[in-house]
Write a protein that holds these residues in place. Structure first.
Motif, PDB file in Angstrom:
ATOM      1  N   PRO A  15      89.516 -50.661  63.260  1.00  0.00           N
ATOM      2  CA  PRO A  15      90.434 -50.636  64.405  1.00  0.00           C
ATOM      3  C   PRO A  15      89.712 -50.692  65.754  1.00  0.00           C
ATOM      4  CG  PRO A  15      90.317 -48.464  63.380  1.00  0.00           C
ATOM      5  CD  PRO A  15      89.527 -49.400  62.518  1.00  0.00           C
ATOM      6  N   LYS A  16      88.397 -50.338  65.792  1.00  0.00           N
ATOM      7  CA  LYS A  16      87.648 -50.350  67.052  1.00  0.00           C
ATOM      8  C   LYS A  16      87.027 -51.706  67.356  1.00  0.00           C
ATOM      9  CE  LYS A  16      86.451 -45.645  68.088  1.00  0.00           C
ATOM     10  NZ  LYS A  16      85.383 -44.766  68.512  1.00  0.00           N
ATOM     11  N   CYS A  17      86.260 -52.257  66.389  1.00  0.00           N
ATOM     12  CA  CYS A  17      85.510 -53.485  66.692  1.00  0.00           C
ATOM     13  C   CYS A  17      86.049 -54.723  65.991  1.00  0.00           C
ATOM     14  CB  CYS A  17      84.032 -53.300  66.325  1.00  0.00           C
ATOM     15  SG  CYS A  17      83.711 -53.138  64.561  1.00  0.00           S
ATOM     16  N   GLY A  18      86.946 -54.554  65.014  1.00  0.00           N
ATOM     17  CA  GLY A  18      87.524 -55.695  64.329  1.00  0.00           C
ATOM     18  C   GLY A  18      86.687 -56.237  63.180  1.00  0.00           C
ATOM     19  N   GLU A  19      85.599 -55.577  62.839  1.00  0.00           N
ATOM     20  CA  GLU A  19      84.718 -56.006  61.751  1.00  0.00           C
ATOM     21  C   GLU A  19      85.435 -55.841  60.405  1.00  0.00           C
ATOM     22  OE1 GLU A  19      81.251 -57.332  59.843  1.00  0.00           O
ATOM     23  OE2 GLU A  19      81.679 -57.286  61.995  1.00  0.00           O
ATOM     24  N   VAL A  27      83.630 -45.897  56.369  1.00  0.00           N
ATOM     25  CA  VAL A  27      83.080 -45.974  57.709  1.00  0.00           C
ATOM     26  C   VAL A  27      82.719 -47.435  57.975  1.00  0.00           C
ATOM     27  CG1 VAL A  27      81.200 -45.173  59.196  1.00  0.00           C
ATOM     28  CG2 VAL A  27      82.172 -43.636  57.507  1.00  0.00           C
ATOM     29  N   CYS A  28      82.958 -47.906  59.188  1.00  0.00           N
ATOM     30  CA  CYS A  28      82.658 -49.287  59.562  1.00  0.00           C
ATOM     31  C   CYS A  28      81.151 -49.528  59.509  1.00  0.00           C
ATOM     32  CB  CYS A  28      83.190 -49.573  60.960  1.00  0.00           C
ATOM     33  SG  CYS A  28      82.808 -51.246  61.543  1.00  0.00           S
ATOM     34  N   GLY A  32      80.367 -47.803  62.925  1.00  0.00           N
ATOM     35  CA  GLY A  32      80.354 -46.438  62.410  1.00  0.00           C
ATOM     36  C   GLY A  32      81.665 -45.684  62.571  1.00  0.00           C
ATOM     37  N   ALA A  33      82.726 -46.355  63.022  1.00  0.00           N
ATOM     38  CA  ALA A  33      84.028 -45.703  63.196  1.00  0.00           C
ATOM     39  C   ALA A  33      84.678 -45.460  61.836  1.00  0.00           C
ATOM     40  CB  ALA A  33      84.939 -46.566  64.055  1.00  0.00           C
TER      41      ALA A  33
END
Length: 82
Positions: A15-19, A27-28, A32-33
């Motif tokens: 949701p933060k970086c779209g990865e 965890v992304c 790391g989100a």
């Protein structure tokens, strides 16, 4: 007619970086989100790429007692005017 989506993706999107991450990741890998938790099967509420599961049927309650059958009508008597 049957509806089937063209493609089902089980990957999680950050949701933060779209990865795009593995479906089992928590965890992304890029930022790391914390990733959103999804259901274990496609089509469940919250799963991406598939239609939702229909909700429960409405509650109709108990059916009423059956009505009495109609009684036959007595035969018509001929009129004296005929």
């Amino acid at each position: 007619m049957c509806f089937r989506p063209a493609a089902v993706t089980l990957d999680k999107t950050c949701p933060k970086c779209g990865e795009t991450n593995d479906p089992s990741a928590q965890v992304c890998s890029a930022c790391g989100a914390n990733l959103p938790i999804t259901q274990a099967f496609p089509g469940a509420p919250g799963a991406s790429g598939a239609p939702g599961v229909p909700g429960a049927f409405g509650t109709a309650g108990k059916p009423g007692a059956p009505a009495a059958p109609n009684s036959p009508a007595p035969p018509k008597t001929p009129d004296a005017s005929d």
